[in-house]
Design a protein around this motif. Structure first.
Motif, PDB file in Angstrom:
ATOM      1  N   GLN A 153     -21.363  32.363  -0.406  1.00  0.00           N
ATOM      2  CA  GLN A 153     -21.706  31.221  -1.261  1.00  0.00           C
ATOM      3  C   GLN A 153     -21.897  31.668  -2.703  1.00  0.00           C
ATOM      4  O   GLN A 153     -21.361  31.046  -3.632  1.00  0.00           O
ATOM      5  CB  GLN A 153     -22.985  30.548  -0.745  1.00  0.00           C
ATOM      6  CG  GLN A 153     -23.467  29.388  -1.594  1.00  0.00           C
ATOM      7  CD  GLN A 153     -24.453  29.804  -2.676  1.00  0.00           C
ATOM      8  OE1 GLN A 153     -25.375  30.574  -2.431  1.00  0.00           O
ATOM      9  NE2 GLN A 153     -24.246  29.303  -3.896  1.00  0.00           N
ATOM     10  N   SER A 157     -19.430  30.358  -5.671  1.00  0.00           N
ATOM     11  CA  SER A 157     -20.079  29.596  -6.738  1.00  0.00           C
ATOM     12  C   SER A 157     -19.939  30.310  -8.081  1.00  0.00           C
ATOM     13  O   SER A 157     -19.740  29.672  -9.123  1.00  0.00           O
ATOM     14  CB  SER A 157     -21.558  29.372  -6.408  1.00  0.00           C
ATOM     15  OG  SER A 157     -21.715  28.477  -5.322  1.00  0.00           O
ATOM     16  N   PRO A 178     -18.401  32.472   4.768  1.00  0.00           N
ATOM     17  CA  PRO A 178     -19.241  31.972   3.665  1.00  0.00           C
ATOM     18  C   PRO A 178     -20.012  30.714   4.028  1.00  0.00           C
ATOM     19  O   PRO A 178     -19.544  29.859   4.782  1.00  0.00           O
ATOM     20  CB  PRO A 178     -18.209  31.666   2.574  1.00  0.00           C
ATOM     21  CG  PRO A 178     -16.963  31.298   3.335  1.00  0.00           C
ATOM     22  CD  PRO A 178     -16.959  32.217   4.531  1.00  0.00           C
ATOM     23  N   ALA A 179     -21.227  30.605   3.481  1.00  0.00           N
ATOM     24  CA  ALA A 179     -21.973  29.339   3.507  1.00  0.00           C
ATOM     25  C   ALA A 179     -21.410  28.483   2.384  1.00  0.00           C
ATOM     26  O   ALA A 179     -21.384  28.904   1.233  1.00  0.00           O
ATOM     27  CB  ALA A 179     -23.458  29.598   3.308  1.00  0.00           C
ATOM     28  N   LEU A 180     -20.968  27.281   2.701  1.00  0.00           N
ATOM     29  CA  LEU A 180     -20.218  26.474   1.739  1.00  0.00           C
ATOM     30  C   LEU A 180     -20.855  25.129   1.424  1.00  0.00           C
ATOM     31  O   LEU A 180     -20.728  24.626   0.322  1.00  0.00           O
ATOM     32  CB  LEU A 180     -18.794  26.251   2.271  1.00  0.00           C
ATOM     33  CG  LEU A 180     -17.969  27.524   2.459  1.00  0.00           C
ATOM     34  CD1 LEU A 180     -16.724  27.238   3.289  1.00  0.00           C
ATOM     35  CD2 LEU A 180     -17.600  28.122   1.111  1.00  0.00           C
ATOM     36  N   ASP A 181     -21.518  24.536   2.404  1.00  0.00           N
ATOM     37  CA  ASP A 181     -22.176  23.238   2.222  1.00  0.00           C
ATOM     38  C   ASP A 181     -23.571  23.366   2.796  1.00  0.00           C
ATOM     39  O   ASP A 181     -23.756  23.319   4.018  1.00  0.00           O
ATOM     40  CB  ASP A 181     -21.386  22.135   2.927  1.00  0.00           C
ATOM     41  CG  ASP A 181     -22.116  20.796   2.909  1.00  0.00           C
ATOM     42  OD1 ASP A 181     -23.169  20.687   2.252  1.00  0.00           O
ATOM     43  OD2 ASP A 181     -21.638  19.855   3.582  1.00  0.00           O
ATOM     44  N   LEU A 182     -24.572  23.538   1.933  1.00  0.00           N
ATOM     45  CA  LEU A 182     -25.921  23.809   2.411  1.00  0.00           C
ATOM     46  C   LEU A 182     -26.621  22.567   2.950  1.00  0.00           C
ATOM     47  O   LEU A 182     -27.708  22.668   3.512  1.00  0.00           O
ATOM     48  CB  LEU A 182     -26.751  24.480   1.312  1.00  0.00           C
ATOM     49  CG  LEU A 182     -26.601  26.006   1.229  1.00  0.00           C
ATOM     50  CD1 LEU A 182     -25.161  26.423   1.007  1.00  0.00           C
ATOM     51  CD2 LEU A 182     -27.503  26.590   0.160  1.00  0.00           C
ATOM     52  N   GLY A 208     -31.484  26.692   2.860  1.00  0.00           N
ATOM     53  CA  GLY A 208     -30.626  26.109   1.841  1.00  0.00           C
ATOM     54  C   GLY A 208     -31.402  25.280   0.838  1.00  0.00           C
ATOM     55  O   GLY A 208     -31.142  25.331  -0.371  1.00  0.00           O
ATOM     56  N   SER A 223     -23.663  24.501  -3.220  1.00  0.00           N
ATOM     57  CA  SER A 223     -22.707  24.191  -2.154  1.00  0.00           C
ATOM     58  C   SER A 223     -21.307  24.127  -2.759  1.00  0.00           C
ATOM     59  O   SER A 223     -20.841  23.058  -3.171  1.00  0.00           O
ATOM     60  CB  SER A 223     -23.058  22.855  -1.487  1.00  0.00           C
ATOM     61  OG  SER A 223     -24.322  22.919  -0.862  1.00  0.00           O
TER      62      SER A 223
END
Length: 310
Positions: A153, A157, A178-182, A208, A223
């Motif tokens: 992320q 970002s 990856p973390a993409l939408d928290l 998040g 996100s």
């Protein structure tokens, strides 16, 4: 079918209760309290590749480590953002991967020890990563970003912020699970959850929300899935199907390709979160692809973009 070692990994994760900070909201809050009171060490393991030299400088807040191949043939730079749910310090697996990248891609690797929640938030950390990339471009030439999980992320970002505020397009950004939408609003997460031995939505939402700080949860600095990807540099993305972040990884790939971004996507059936960091045949194979991708991006004249993968 996954290798025997990869089939053992989910059992190990469940046996060690690695999912405690993620499967409940209280588990996440307890992890934040514990790490605030008792921070973990972050220095490099005593044993890394002997052909890589480690040095450290301190900025105004935290240390910034640099791994350099002793061969003297380093070209360009990779800024690596470690994962850990924005609450856990860098782990030995991150150090070993960074050393592999430095030696085998013949590049310098920068490892910032960034502030974690509750002290670190996206509005502070993402601009700091962008400034680090800009400084490294002046020092090393071409710079790529890479990161796993929460670090994925941060990397994506940061790449978006560099494009939007500095008109800088990176030659490649590598994202491992990856973390993409928290906000974790993708309904397909619930379908994957029973097979994921590590991550969980309830705790992930707490982490998040704390990481977002004063920003909206849909801000691309929090996100990145909500961003416009037009004009972004090439991406290499890895994700396993036993990972609740996989549905969003698929959305990212589709959205980025629709915007004209070259994406090299590697989805591994029945493998877990951040599988390229696991000591398995599949992890080693993924690392070879990752390193080749970075090496090519940093040795291509003028950082030119490769063609999109099918």
């Amino acid at each position: 079918m996954p290798s025997l070692l990869s089939r053992i990994v989910p059992w190990y994760l469940r046996a060690t209760r690695a999912n405690r900070p993620f499967i409940t909201a209280e588990g996440a809050r307890e992890r934040i309290r514990e790490r605030t009171l008792r921070p973990l060490p972050y220095g490099p393991p005593r044993r890394l590749r002997s052909d890589v030299e480690v040095s450290v400088l301190h900025d105004s807040v935290r240390p910034v480590y640099t791994l350099t191949p002793r061969s003297g043939r380093a070209r360009g730079n990779v800024v690596y953002a470690h994962g850990g749910g924005w609450v856990n310090e860098i782990a030995p697996q991150h150090w070993r991967l960074a050393a592999e990248i430095a030696a085998r891609a013949e590049t310098t690797v920068t490892l910032p020890i960034y502030p974690l929640i509750p002290f670190g938030t996206a509005d502070r950390v993402i601009p700091a990563f962008a400034e680090l990339v800009l400084a490294n471009r002046a020092r090393y030439g071409e710079v790529c970003l890479a990161g796993d999980s929460a670090g994925g992320q941060i990397s994506l970002s940061t790449a978006l912020l560099l494009r939007d505020e500095h008109e800088v397009i990176l030659p490649r950004t590598v994202l491992i699970s990856p973390a993409l939408d928290l906000s974790m609003s993708n309904p397909e997460i619930a379908e994957v959850q029973p097979s994921d031995p590590w991550l969980g939505r309830p705790g992930g939402l707490v982490l998040g929300e704390r990481w977002s700080g004063p920003l909206s949860i849909t801000d691309p600095q929090v996100s990145p899935l909500f961003a416009d990807f037009t004009g972004l540099g090439p991406l290499t993305v890895f994700c396993g199907t036993r990972d609740i972040l996989m549905p969003d990884a698929r959305l990212l790939v589709g959205k980025a390709r629709a915007a004209g971004v070259a994406v090299d996507y590697h989805e591994a059936a029945d493998l877990v979160h951040v599988y390229p960091l696991t000591p398995t045949p599949e992890g080693r194979a993924a690392q070879a692809v990752l390193i080749a991708s970075l090496r090519a991006a940093l040795t291509r004249p003028n950082g030119g973009e490769p063609s999109a993968q099918p």
